[in-house]
Motif scaffolding. Structure first.
Motif, PDB file in Angstrom:
ATOM      1  N   LEU A   3       0.812  -1.220   0.000  1.00  0.00           N
ATOM      2  CA  LEU A   3       0.000   0.000   0.000  1.00  0.00           C
ATOM      3  C   LEU A   3       0.845   1.269   0.000  1.00  0.00           C
ATOM      4  O   LEU A   3       0.297   2.370   0.048  1.00  0.00           O
ATOM      5  N   GLU A   4       2.151   1.134  -0.057  1.00  0.00           N
ATOM      6  CA  GLU A   4       3.029   2.308  -0.020  1.00  0.00           C
ATOM      7  C   GLU A   4       2.980   3.114  -1.312  1.00  0.00           C
ATOM      8  O   GLU A   4       3.254   4.301  -1.308  1.00  0.00           O
ATOM      9  N   THR A   5       2.617   2.473  -2.407  1.00  0.00           N
ATOM     10  CA  THR A   5       2.592   3.146  -3.696  1.00  0.00           C
ATOM     11  C   THR A   5       1.173   3.577  -4.034  1.00  0.00           C
ATOM     12  O   THR A   5       0.278   2.734  -4.120  1.00  0.00           O
ATOM     13  N   PRO A   6       0.967   4.880  -4.215  1.00  0.00           N
ATOM     14  CA  PRO A   6      -0.374   5.346  -4.589  1.00  0.00           C
ATOM     15  C   PRO A   6      -0.793   4.800  -5.953  1.00  0.00           C
ATOM     16  O   PRO A   6      -0.045   4.894  -6.921  1.00  0.00           O
ATOM     17  N   SER A   7      -1.959   4.200  -6.008  1.00  0.00           N
ATOM     18  CA  SER A   7      -2.522   3.727  -7.273  1.00  0.00           C
ATOM     19  C   SER A   7      -4.031   3.630  -7.106  1.00  0.00           C
ATOM     20  O   SER A   7      -4.544   3.576  -5.987  1.00  0.00           O
ATOM     21  N   LYS A   8      -4.726   3.601  -8.235  1.00  0.00           N
ATOM     22  CA  LYS A   8      -6.187   3.463  -8.200  1.00  0.00           C
ATOM     23  C   LYS A   8      -6.584   2.140  -7.539  1.00  0.00           C
ATOM     24  O   LYS A   8      -7.555   2.079  -6.812  1.00  0.00           O
ATOM     25  N   GLU A   9      -5.804   1.084  -7.801  1.00  0.00           N
ATOM     26  CA  GLU A   9      -6.096  -0.221  -7.206  1.00  0.00           C
ATOM     27  C   GLU A   9      -5.959  -0.163  -5.685  1.00  0.00           C
ATOM     28  O   GLU A   9      -6.778  -0.732  -4.957  1.00  0.00           O
ATOM     29  N   ASN A  10      -4.917   0.521  -5.199  1.00  0.00           N
ATOM     30  CA  ASN A  10      -4.728   0.639  -3.754  1.00  0.00           C
ATOM     31  C   ASN A  10      -5.823   1.481  -3.120  1.00  0.00           C
ATOM     32  O   ASN A  10      -6.285   1.171  -2.027  1.00  0.00           O
ATOM     33  N   VAL A  11      -6.232   2.549  -3.806  1.00  0.00           N
ATOM     34  CA  VAL A  11      -7.331   3.370  -3.298  1.00  0.00           C
ATOM     35  C   VAL A  11      -8.584   2.509  -3.180  1.00  0.00           C
ATOM     36  O   VAL A  11      -9.275   2.544  -2.156  1.00  0.00           O
ATOM     37  N   ALA A  12      -8.874   1.713  -4.207  1.00  0.00           N
ATOM     38  CA  ALA A  12     -10.059   0.852  -4.175  1.00  0.00           C
ATOM     39  C   ALA A  12      -9.968  -0.144  -3.024  1.00  0.00           C
ATOM     40  O   ALA A  12     -10.955  -0.349  -2.303  1.00  0.00           O
ATOM     41  N   HIS A  13      -8.802  -0.741  -2.826  1.00  0.00           N
ATOM     42  CA  HIS A  13      -8.622  -1.694  -1.725  1.00  0.00           C
ATOM     43  C   HIS A  13      -8.836  -1.018  -0.373  1.00  0.00           C
ATOM     44  O   HIS A  13      -9.565  -1.532   0.478  1.00  0.00           O
ATOM     45  N   ILE A  14      -8.219   0.138  -0.183  1.00  0.00           N
ATOM     46  CA  ILE A  14      -8.329   0.862   1.094  1.00  0.00           C
ATOM     47  C   ILE A  14      -9.780   1.238   1.361  1.00  0.00           C
ATOM     48  O   ILE A  14     -10.296   1.033   2.457  1.00  0.00           O
ATOM     49  N   VAL A  15     -10.449   1.809   0.375  1.00  0.00           N
ATOM     50  CA  VAL A  15     -11.841   2.237   0.548  1.00  0.00           C
ATOM     51  C   VAL A  15     -12.736   1.034   0.843  1.00  0.00           C
ATOM     52  O   VAL A  15     -13.581   1.091   1.743  1.00  0.00           O
ATOM     53  N   ASP A  16     -12.530  -0.063   0.131  1.00  0.00           N
ATOM     54  CA  ASP A  16     -13.343  -1.261   0.380  1.00  0.00           C
ATOM     55  C   ASP A  16     -13.112  -1.803   1.788  1.00  0.00           C
ATOM     56  O   ASP A  16     -14.053  -2.213   2.465  1.00  0.00           O
ATOM     57  N   TYR A  40      -3.943  10.414  -1.297  1.00  0.00           N
ATOM     58  CA  TYR A  40      -3.657   9.020  -0.950  1.00  0.00           C
ATOM     59  C   TYR A  40      -3.051   8.877   0.443  1.00  0.00           C
ATOM     60  O   TYR A  40      -3.450   8.002   1.212  1.00  0.00           O
ATOM     61  N   ASP A  41      -2.073   9.724   0.773  1.00  0.00           N
ATOM     62  CA  ASP A  41      -1.407   9.604   2.073  1.00  0.00           C
ATOM     63  C   ASP A  41      -2.388   9.772   3.226  1.00  0.00           C
ATOM     64  O   ASP A  41      -2.321   9.038   4.215  1.00  0.00           O
ATOM     65  N   GLU A  42      -3.308  10.724   3.099  1.00  0.00           N
ATOM     66  CA  GLU A  42      -4.303  10.940   4.140  1.00  0.00           C
ATOM     67  C   GLU A  42      -5.260   9.757   4.245  1.00  0.00           C
ATOM     68  O   GLU A  42      -5.620   9.325   5.337  1.00  0.00           O
ATOM     69  N   LEU A  43      -5.648   9.216   3.097  1.00  0.00           N
ATOM     70  CA  LEU A  43      -6.539   8.059   3.074  1.00  0.00           C
ATOM     71  C   LEU A  43      -5.850   6.845   3.698  1.00  0.00           C
ATOM     72  O   LEU A  43      -6.448   6.125   4.497  1.00  0.00           O
ATOM     73  N   LEU A  44      -4.587   6.656   3.371  1.00  0.00           N
ATOM     74  CA  LEU A  44      -3.817   5.539   3.928  1.00  0.00           C
ATOM     75  C   LEU A  44      -3.670   5.686   5.442  1.00  0.00           C
ATOM     76  O   LEU A  44      -3.806   4.712   6.183  1.00  0.00           O
ATOM     77  N   ALA A  45      -3.421   6.893   5.905  1.00  0.00           N
ATOM     78  CA  ALA A  45      -3.294   7.132   7.353  1.00  0.00           C
ATOM     79  C   ALA A  45      -4.606   6.817   8.064  1.00  0.00           C
ATOM     80  O   ALA A  45      -4.605   6.200   9.143  1.00  0.00           O
TER      81      ALA A  45
END
Length: 76
Positions: A3-16, A40-45
């Motif tokens: 999850l360290e690399t911002p991507s649309k796939e990671n955003v989808a995974h995090i949101v899900d 992305y960084d804020e969403l990941l945090a």
């Protein structure tokens, strides 16, 4: 999953994962497409904070939903 690399796939995974953890009745209101990679960084945090908590209080849920609202793209 890295999850360290911002991507649309990671955003989808995090949101899900956030939606699953919050057990939202109407999970469709939060769409991964509503979030830009610039946030992305804020969403990941937020995701990591949620993952660390065993349970979430109603006030925490409210705060998390408010934060997600802040991170969403502005509708034009």
């Amino acid at each position: 999953m890295n999850l360290e690399t911002p991507s649309k796939e990671n955003v989808a995974h995090i949101v899900d994962e956030i939606k699953a953890r919050l057990k939202l009745v109407n999970a469709a209101i939060i769409d991964p497409e509503d979030f830009e990679l610039e946030k992305y960084d804020e969403l990941l945090a937020l995701y990591r904070m949620i993952q660390k908590k065993e349970t979430l209080t109603p006030m925490e849920l409210e705060g998390i939903l408010a934060e997600l609202g802040e991170l969403r793209k502005e509708k034009k």
